[in-house]
Every structure is written in structure tokens, then in C-alpha cells.
Scaffold this motif. Structure first.
Motif, PDB file in Angstrom:
ATOM      1  N   SER A  26      24.866  10.196  -8.644  1.00  0.00           N
ATOM      2  CA  SER A  26      26.132  10.072  -9.374  1.00  0.00           C
ATOM      3  C   SER A  26      26.719   8.714  -9.047  1.00  0.00           C
ATOM      4  O   SER A  26      26.520   8.190  -7.951  1.00  0.00           O
ATOM      5  CB  SER A  26      27.127  11.167  -8.971  1.00  0.00           C
ATOM      6  N   TRP A  99      28.753   8.517 -14.326  1.00  0.00           N
ATOM      7  CA  TRP A  99      27.470   9.131 -14.689  1.00  0.00           C
ATOM      8  C   TRP A  99      27.078  10.119 -13.604  1.00  0.00           C
ATOM      9  O   TRP A  99      27.279   9.867 -12.417  1.00  0.00           O
ATOM     10  CB  TRP A  99      26.389   8.065 -14.845  1.00  0.00           C
ATOM     11  N   ARG A 101      23.720  12.697 -12.716  1.00  0.00           N
ATOM     12  CA  ARG A 101      22.359  13.031 -13.131  1.00  0.00           C
ATOM     13  C   ARG A 101      22.172  14.508 -13.441  1.00  0.00           C
ATOM     14  O   ARG A 101      21.601  14.875 -14.469  1.00  0.00           O
ATOM     15  CB  ARG A 101      21.358  12.620 -12.052  1.00  0.00           C
ATOM     16  N   SER A 103      24.096  16.902 -14.399  1.00  0.00           N
ATOM     17  CA  SER A 103      24.698  17.374 -15.650  1.00  0.00           C
ATOM     18  C   SER A 103      24.330  16.486 -16.826  1.00  0.00           C
ATOM     19  O   SER A 103      24.646  16.823 -17.972  1.00  0.00           O
ATOM     20  CB  SER A 103      26.222  17.429 -15.513  1.00  0.00           C
ATOM     21  N   SER A 104      23.707  15.343 -16.543  1.00  0.00           N
ATOM     22  CA  SER A 104      23.335  14.313 -17.530  1.00  0.00           C
ATOM     23  C   SER A 104      24.549  13.744 -18.265  1.00  0.00           C
ATOM     24  O   SER A 104      24.413  13.155 -19.329  1.00  0.00           O
ATOM     25  CB  SER A 104      22.316  14.854 -18.546  1.00  0.00           C
ATOM     26  N   HIS A 105      25.733  13.906 -17.698  1.00  0.00           N
ATOM     27  CA  HIS A 105      26.968  13.515 -18.374  1.00  0.00           C
ATOM     28  C   HIS A 105      27.383  12.107 -17.976  1.00  0.00           C
ATOM     29  O   HIS A 105      27.321  11.736 -16.811  1.00  0.00           O
ATOM     30  CB  HIS A 105      28.089  14.498 -18.022  1.00  0.00           C
ATOM     31  N   TRP A 106      27.787  11.318 -18.959  1.00  0.00           N
ATOM     32  CA  TRP A 106      28.365  10.002 -18.715  1.00  0.00           C
ATOM     33  C   TRP A 106      29.655   9.875 -19.531  1.00  0.00           C
ATOM     34  O   TRP A 106      29.857  10.586 -20.523  1.00  0.00           O
ATOM     35  CB  TRP A 106      27.388   8.878 -19.091  1.00  0.00           C
ATOM     36  N   THR A 117      31.872   9.640 -24.489  1.00  0.00           N
ATOM     37  CA  THR A 117      31.171  10.504 -23.542  1.00  0.00           C
ATOM     38  C   THR A 117      29.875  10.966 -24.180  1.00  0.00           C
ATOM     39  O   THR A 117      29.700  10.931 -25.406  1.00  0.00           O
ATOM     40  CB  THR A 117      32.045  11.708 -23.157  1.00  0.00           C
ATOM     41  N   SER A 119      25.609  12.839 -23.034  1.00  0.00           N
ATOM     42  CA  SER A 119      24.719  13.432 -22.047  1.00  0.00           C
ATOM     43  C   SER A 119      23.286  13.156 -22.467  1.00  0.00           C
ATOM     44  O   SER A 119      23.023  12.609 -23.537  1.00  0.00           O
ATOM     45  CB  SER A 119      24.971  14.938 -21.924  1.00  0.00           C
ATOM     46  N   THR A 122      18.826  12.108 -17.712  1.00  0.00           N
ATOM     47  CA  THR A 122      18.682  12.890 -16.482  1.00  0.00           C
ATOM     48  C   THR A 122      17.392  12.588 -15.734  1.00  0.00           C
ATOM     49  O   THR A 122      17.032  13.298 -14.817  1.00  0.00           O
ATOM     50  CB  THR A 122      18.701  14.391 -16.813  1.00  0.00           C
ATOM     51  N   SER A 162      30.810  11.196  -9.513  1.00  0.00           N
ATOM     52  CA  SER A 162      31.309  11.060 -10.878  1.00  0.00           C
ATOM     53  C   SER A 162      32.785  11.449 -10.877  1.00  0.00           C
ATOM     54  O   SER A 162      33.126  12.621 -10.684  1.00  0.00           O
ATOM     55  CB  SER A 162      30.513  11.965 -11.831  1.00  0.00           C
TER      56      SER A 162
END
Length: 218
Positions: A26, A99, A101, A103-106, A117, A119, A122, A162
Motif C-alpha cells: 500500500s 493505492w 494491492r 483491494s486493487s483500489h487506487w 478512483t 481498481s 493487483t 492507503s
């Protein structure tokens, strides 16, 4: 509070070698920037490159036809769309990117608001042992600089988490966030890159920016 500010005309500054970035599952980077309204080219606000992969984590900006600054992240070499924006008005803006990893969310925040936003990225951690450069893209590890940022930069901080929206709101309001911080803004911890004189023929201007908080009378 007073903030030391760098005039980032073809600026290449990076943390000293004893600041080691670990592999990151993260990451969050927040910075205050003042974009030069006369500059209309693609610009790199910061770039993080690792020995085994150069385009690990990067924030870029460009001016669109409506006079806005559009922002885009690069993660593991994947260039995300230019979407988050702020007006090209020559004033200070607070930018945060995050970011995570697992959750693959940015996300990209501008002045405390989430502007973009997504995703889906990952594949792995961000590689460690890298170099963080302000105001330049690294086409090779620590070199081959392109796409400079023109303007002012201050208050750049890096965390190995994050950040949540509440954290970003607090940072935008000049409140500190010291939990899990990897790099805290301090000009004494930054060095001019040795290739600066080869690539750049400008002067860095150092001055102090004061942020005033105004409250309404009771």
C-alpha cells in the motif's frame, strides 16, 4: 504553519540514500503544488522507479482544452486515464494519491475531494529500493529525465498505507498524519540530483509559504 517551498523549474530532487523504500503493498503520496499557468506540456509531479522496473509509481499532469490540469497515475507501468482535475489558475492545490494491492483500489484526491478512483491493479507489491524524483519522469532508473514539472512544490509526504478519505480531509486542512509515514517533507532530507546541471539551466528559488486558517466569528 510555515512550509518550505521549492520552485520546480526542471527540478530533480530525491531523498538521500539512507532513506530506503521497502516493497509496498500500500502507498499514499500527498503534495501541494502550484502549476505554472504558462506551462502547457505533460508534466511529472513525482516519479518512483525501482532497479528492476522504472515506471513503478508516478503522478503526471497535463493541460486540457478547457484550461484544466488533468491528473493520471502510473502503477506498475500501467498508465491510468487523465480524469481528476483542478483549474489551471496558478493557485495552490493539495493532491493525494493512494493505492492498495489487496483491494486493487487506487484513488486521486484534489483539495480534499476524491476526483478519480478505480481498481484492478493487483499483480504485486511496488518494488522496494527505488528512487523518488520530484518534477521529472525517469525513463531509466535514476536517469534519462523527461517531462519536467514547472511550478512550485511543497509538503510532499509518503505513507506505506492507503489513506482514507478522512485522513485526506485532515491533511488538506494542514493537520499532520504521522502514522506509517515513510518520508516527511524536509528540505534538509532532499538532495539535488547530480545530473541537474547537465539537464537543467535554471535557478531553484527557496522561500516560505504560510498557510492561514480563517475562522468565522461566533
Amino acid at each position: 504553519r510555515p512550509l518550505s517551498v521549492l520552485r520546480a523549474l526542471c527540478l530533480m530532487l530525491y531523498p538521500p540514500s539512507w532513506i530506503v523504500f521497502p516493497a509496498l503493498s500500500s502507498v499514499s503520496v500527498c503534495v501541494r503544488i502550484q502549476w505554472d499557468p504558462e506551462w502547457n506540456e505533460v508534466s511529472t509531479i513525482f516519479s518512483y522507479a525501482a532497479p528492476v522496473f522504472t515506471n513503478e509509481f508516478q503522478l503526471r499532469g497535463q493541460v486540457d482544452m478547457q484550461g484544466r490540469i488533468l491528473l493520471a497515475l502510473i502503477i506498475h507501468g500501467k498508465h491510468l486515464p487523465y480524469k481528476a482535475s483542478f483549474p489551471n489558475d496558478g493557485v495552490w492545490h493539495h493532491i493525494c494519491v493512494t493505492w492498495h494491492r489487496s483491494s486493487s483500489h487506487w484513488a486521486i484526491y484534489v483539495d480534499g475531494d476524491k476526483k478519480d478512483t478505480g481498481s484492478g491493479i493487483t499483480s504485486r507489491d511496488i518494488y522496494g529500493d527505488g528512487i523518488l524524483i520530484l518534477g521529472q519522469d525517469q525513463d531509466s532508473f535514476g536517469g534519462n529525465f523527461t517531462e519536467p514539472f514547472f511550478g512550485n512544490i511543497t509538503d510532499l509526504n509518503v505513507w506505506n498505507i492507503s489513506l482514507e478519505t478522512r485522513h485526506v480531509h485532515a491533511l488538506n486542512a494542514c493537520s499532520p498524519m504521522t502514522q506509517e509515514i515513510l518520508f516527511s517533507w524536509n528540505l534538509d532530507l532532499l538532495r539535488r540530483h547530480p545530473l541537474y546541471d547537465l539537464y537543467c539551466h535554471v535557478i531553484i528559488i527557496w522561500f516560505v509559504c504560510f498557510v492561514f486558517l480563517v475562522t468565522s466569528p461566533n
